[in-house]
Design a protein around this motif. Structure first.
Motif, PDB file in Angstrom:
ATOM      1  N   LEU A 132      -2.196  10.070   1.552  1.00 39.31           N
ATOM      2  CA  LEU A 132      -0.690  10.594   1.525  1.00 39.31           C
ATOM      3  C   LEU A 132      -0.197  10.740   3.116  1.00 39.31           C
ATOM      4  N   LYS A 134      -0.716   8.723   5.419  1.00 39.58           N
ATOM      5  CA  LYS A 134      -0.465   7.219   5.886  1.00 39.58           C
ATOM      6  C   LYS A 134       1.391   6.717   5.358  1.00 39.58           C
ATOM      7  N   MET A 135       1.557   7.680   4.376  1.00 41.45           N
ATOM      8  CA  MET A 135       2.809   7.193   3.949  1.00 41.45           C
ATOM      9  C   MET A 135       3.971   7.043   4.880  1.00 41.45           C
ATOM     10  N   VAL A 197       2.992   0.188  -2.384  1.00 43.03           N
ATOM     11  CA  VAL A 197       4.016   0.682  -3.500  1.00 43.03           C
ATOM     12  C   VAL A 197       3.930   2.141  -3.302  1.00 43.03           C
ATOM     13  N   GLY A 198       5.169   2.768  -3.177  1.00 40.66           N
ATOM     14  CA  GLY A 198       5.300   4.183  -2.746  1.00 40.66           C
ATOM     15  C   GLY A 198       4.629   4.751  -1.635  1.00 40.66           C
ATOM     16  N   GLY A 199       4.391   3.975  -0.695  1.00 44.52           N
ATOM     17  CA  GLY A 199       3.722   4.240   0.485  1.00 44.52           C
ATOM     18  C   GLY A 199       2.304   4.445   0.554  1.00 44.52           C
ATOM     19  N   ILE A 200       1.647   3.691  -0.606  1.00 48.17           N
ATOM     20  CA  ILE A 200       0.142   3.890  -0.708  1.00 48.17           C
ATOM     21  C   ILE A 200      -0.354   2.324  -0.800  1.00 48.17           C
ATOM     22  N   ARG A 202      -2.007  -1.051  -2.817  1.00 51.87           N
ATOM     23  CA  ARG A 202      -2.560  -0.809  -3.947  1.00 51.87           C
ATOM     24  C   ARG A 202      -3.400  -2.147  -4.330  1.00 51.87           C
ATOM     25  N   PRO A 208      -4.656   3.138  -6.197  1.00 51.33           N
ATOM     26  CA  PRO A 208      -4.593   3.050  -4.763  1.00 51.33           C
ATOM     27  C   PRO A 208      -5.836   2.151  -4.309  1.00 51.33           C
ATOM     28  N   ASP A 212      -8.506   1.635   2.096  1.00 50.49           N
ATOM     29  CA  ASP A 212      -7.331   2.132   3.087  1.00 50.49           C
ATOM     30  C   ASP A 212      -7.635   3.843   3.433  1.00 50.49           C
ATOM     31  N   ASP A 213      -8.474   4.361   2.768  1.00 42.49           N
ATOM     32  CA  ASP A 213      -8.658   5.542   2.771  1.00 42.49           C
ATOM     33  C   ASP A 213      -9.778   6.032   3.769  1.00 42.49           C
TER      34      ASP A 213
ATOM     35  N   GLN B 127      -6.166  15.767   3.755  1.00 39.70           N
ATOM     36  CA  GLN B 127      -5.297  16.305   2.637  1.00 39.70           C
ATOM     37  C   GLN B 127      -6.169  16.742   1.458  1.00 39.70           C
ATOM     38  N   VAL B 197       7.322   7.533  -8.378  1.00 40.89           N
ATOM     39  CA  VAL B 197       7.395   6.013  -7.847  1.00 40.89           C
ATOM     40  C   VAL B 197       5.924   5.782  -7.358  1.00 40.89           C
ATOM     41  N   ARG B 202       8.656  12.250  -6.580  1.00 38.97           N
ATOM     42  CA  ARG B 202       9.131  12.298  -5.309  1.00 38.97           C
ATOM     43  C   ARG B 202      10.209  13.101  -5.215  1.00 38.97           C
TER      44      ARG B 202
END
Lengths: 483, 483
Positions: A132, A134-135, A197-200, A202, A208, A212-213, B127, B197, B202
């Motif tokens: 989150l 990283k968004m 997609v949506g900042g994450i 995929r 997710p 990337d975590d 987080q 999203v 959101r």
């Protein structure tokens, strides 16, 4: 007692008396005449420090404040007398815990808080992530639609074909090759963008991409240190853990916290009988320790919170626990129901999971003291508990105490590889996830046992307070994580 | 010694000797003749348990295995001798810590692990969330585009107008009203769906709607218990914490862990001098405790890992620490550079943050013993450290020890409301985020101090091991959270 001239040096006696004021005083401690309310009196000769406090704005200046109100002023809450007494009782019980296990040759092991093993039903676990965060980093990455991606892919393929075709008749020109390389790079970049997609980032199925975590896979907050405790017990003999554990349950009751402390001993060459004895010895040691080391606070608690608190501690400290099998316990409860002495909300019959009402009735009414119930039906207990000879029950035990009900849950662990594998299969679980656990049985298996005690329950038991939120410095429950 | 007939009962002596086999033996412990390698010998009379071990498949059966390899077999790692010795040393240091603070009247306080206060630079924090777990729950919610939403909105508005217009001339019909209500409900549902999203609900700006998260706002793993420790110290006097702390730094060095344990005492009516004395007393107590209680393990470590380990502990246990101001320390380092005795990678001048190379040179070369450096330039230290009279330095201190460099960092806290507010403003921080912290200075302010010690650094110091991953049972670093 502050003489007038001593007080005047710091602006008069009035500056010293408002609730919340901090003072550092030098003086002589003197005994007061018999019959006076206080035993001693400090005769001040010098005031070294005054931290004034404005009573008009001080949020907890009033004599009586509710526990609920104090929870809204978490940073000032420990100044309340009851919370202070609880803090000292909590401290004493924590040190008693370490003393007990150290005196008995247990090693204190710090099992991990963040864990990637998901043996325990991930539904109730908190996830630990940096995804989150990283968004923001990904916010400026341009959105790429599937259509755009397909178009780029086609263009890339076409250029590839063109270069190939050219190469068939002559060396490809630098411009042709450069264009191909540029398209390749563009496509790779677009492909990566399209996966955000949506900042994450995929996977193709929309979940997710945990590469990337931070830990490159999903990670959670621990719900128990037992698994890791067994690793250490099977290497180094008796160990214990004492650390925070977590449940992401949407529970608002007075008995649940999202973050609480747990004590989990694990013992090699130890069967269920030894396990029960250890649990009993430990709880009784804690009671004795409190009575010996927290008299003033216990008296305060006994007066202000629960006038049975001291008697309860004394009884537990001095009386061996009763022990009954689960089957006996069910018979006792059924008998009470049959004779019309007591009605329970939940029906009593062999095979049920004992409810708090049953547990409290056993310990508070039938035995009127702590009782250990052992040998539970295997269906209601965990797969890793040792199967008894009868094939129906497992070597599990719960310690029930007045005021709280279940204080401790423990078991002998299944140390036979074949039996354990069968139980994992019967439970429909993925055996591959338990390889490390099975290795303990493959390589020098050892009979071993352990138990878990929720530390806050022990404090509820000792203080008689009703709400678990009052016995931890910073309680966490859904919607609440102040400070 | 196992007599042949005793061994034969369990299938021969050979079943007992493979590496990794667990045995429970009954027998007589006897002294061996002088000059023999072992001091005692167990003469077995009965074998009570054998947990066999297949040497052919046992992953750590080989005599020498690397630390790296052991880290890949985390569940068997504690069976290695060095890791076992470290576990016992870690246990002893943990108990020494509790003993020291309890003997000196400190209260053990469990500060929270999950925290919603973000005073410490959220960039390095993990987080804690249930939002990613909700993705599955939201997977079946139909996607609603903004266009669809606008269309629904228009339809809803039109029907609203229609009902209004009808009402102007006659009572609205049930059908008209029902249609309006149905559209309202549809719109609300669609509006909610449109806010999801990528599986996460959101806000209009695309960031997650944390009302949907477990704590209704972003929550993180703690990086320090100091803030909450101060709340308790300013209520109940001296306290200490001993719990896990976390850093989400992408660091792969031998000195960093993502999860580690920290000890943080906080003392009321305590200035920097008292703070330094407490830090020194604590470290020396730990060394003494180890020498008195872990002789065998220390001898093993001294032989196998670092042959200066015991001498280092003895020296620290018996020698008072040196103390120099930061200004003096800089002068000493500058002098060494000027005389050409030593070259540092980082330049030495007043105002720099001391690097590990400087710290180790001070303690290992110049003083050849632990040294406390105090009164650092305010620019390189935290806003909450008490400003000295000179206006340039703050009442901060670091304890430097051979082998490790900085072992402890501490300070007297700024207890003056106006000075603290000014420092927060100067730092460009949001003063509203510090209201609780400021309240401590508003309501009965108290001079107070504290420090923090990374527990694993203490173990590195005691054992001489080079990699911090070896001194914690389950190390966590980027990409690694096995078990």
């Amino acid at each position: 007692m502050v003489p007038k001239d001593v007080g005047e040096e710091v602006g008069g006696l009035k500056t010293l008396t408002a609730t919340g004021t901090s003072v550092l005083v030098e003086g002589r401690l003197e005994a007061t005449p018999e019959g006076t309310k206080q035993a001693v009196e400090l005769k001040a000769t010098k005031i070294l420090h005054v931290g004034p406090c404005d009573a008009a704005t001080y949020p907890i200046a009033k004599k009586k404040t509710s526990y609920e109100f104090l929870r809204e002023k978490m940073h000032l809450r420990p100044r309340a007398n009851t919370i202070g007494a609880v803090a000292r009782i909590r401290n004493a019980l924590a040190f008693a815990t370490h003393r007990f296990f150290q005196e008995n040759g247990f090693l204190y092991v710090h099992t991990p808080i963040i864990t990637a093993s998901d043996c325990e039903g991930a539904g109730e676990m908190f996830q630990v992530t940096t995804l989150l965060g990283k968004m923001k980093e990904y916010a400026d990455v341009p959105t790429v639609s599937l259509e755009q991606l397909e178009a780029l892919k086609a263009e890339l393929a076409a250029q590839g074909e063109a270069v190939k075709a050219a190469k068939a008749v002559r060396p490809a020109s630098k411009a042709e090759v450069d264009k191909l390389l540029k398209l390749k790079e563009e496509f790779a970049k677009a492909e990566e963008s399209s996966r955000i997609v949506g900042g994450i980032k995929r996977l193709p199925d929309g979940t997710p991409d945990y590469k990337d975590d931070f830990f490159s896979k999903p990670a959670y907050l621990t719900v128990s240190g037992q698994l890791q405790g067994e690793f250490y017990a099977c290497a180094l003999s008796n160990i214990y853990t004492f650390g925070p554990t977590f449940r992401a349950e949407y529970s608002f009751t007075a008995r649940h916290l999202a973050e609480f402390w747990m004590i989990e001993p694990e013992m090699a060459f130890c069967d269920l009988k030894d396990d029960m004895q250890c649990a009993e010895d430990y709880v009784r040691y804690c009671c004795k320790y409190l009575l010996d080391n927290c008299q003033t606070d216990l008296e305060f608690i006994n007066k202000m919170v629960d006038n049975t608190a001291i008697a309860r501690l004394q009884q537990v400290a001095h009386t061996p626990f009763k022990r009954v099998s689960y089957t006996e316990a069910i018979d006792l409860l059924k008998d009470v129901v049959a004779r019309g002495v007591k009605k329970f909300e939940y029906n009593v019959e062999w095979g049920i999971d004992l409810q708090t009402e049953h547990e409290r009735y056993l310990t508070e009414e039938i035995f009127k003291q702590p009782v250990i119930v052992y040998n539970y039906p295997k269906e209601i207990k965990a797969f890793y508990m040792r199967l008894n000879e009868d094939g129906k029950t497992v070597a599990a035990m719960d310690v029930l105490v007045p005021k709280v009900g279940e204080l401790i849950g423990g078991s002998q662990r299944e140390d036979r590889l074949d039996v354990l594998e069968k139980r994992i299969e019967e439970g429909g679980m993925d055996i591959a996830a338990y390889e490390g656990y099975l290795d303990l049985r493959r390589y020098g298996t050892v009979p071993h046992s352990g138990f878990g005690l929720g530390f806050e329950r022990l404090i509820l038991f000792a203080t008689g307070l009703d709400n678990i939120r009052e016995v931890i410095p910073f309680p966490r429950w859904p919607g609440n994580a102040a400070y």
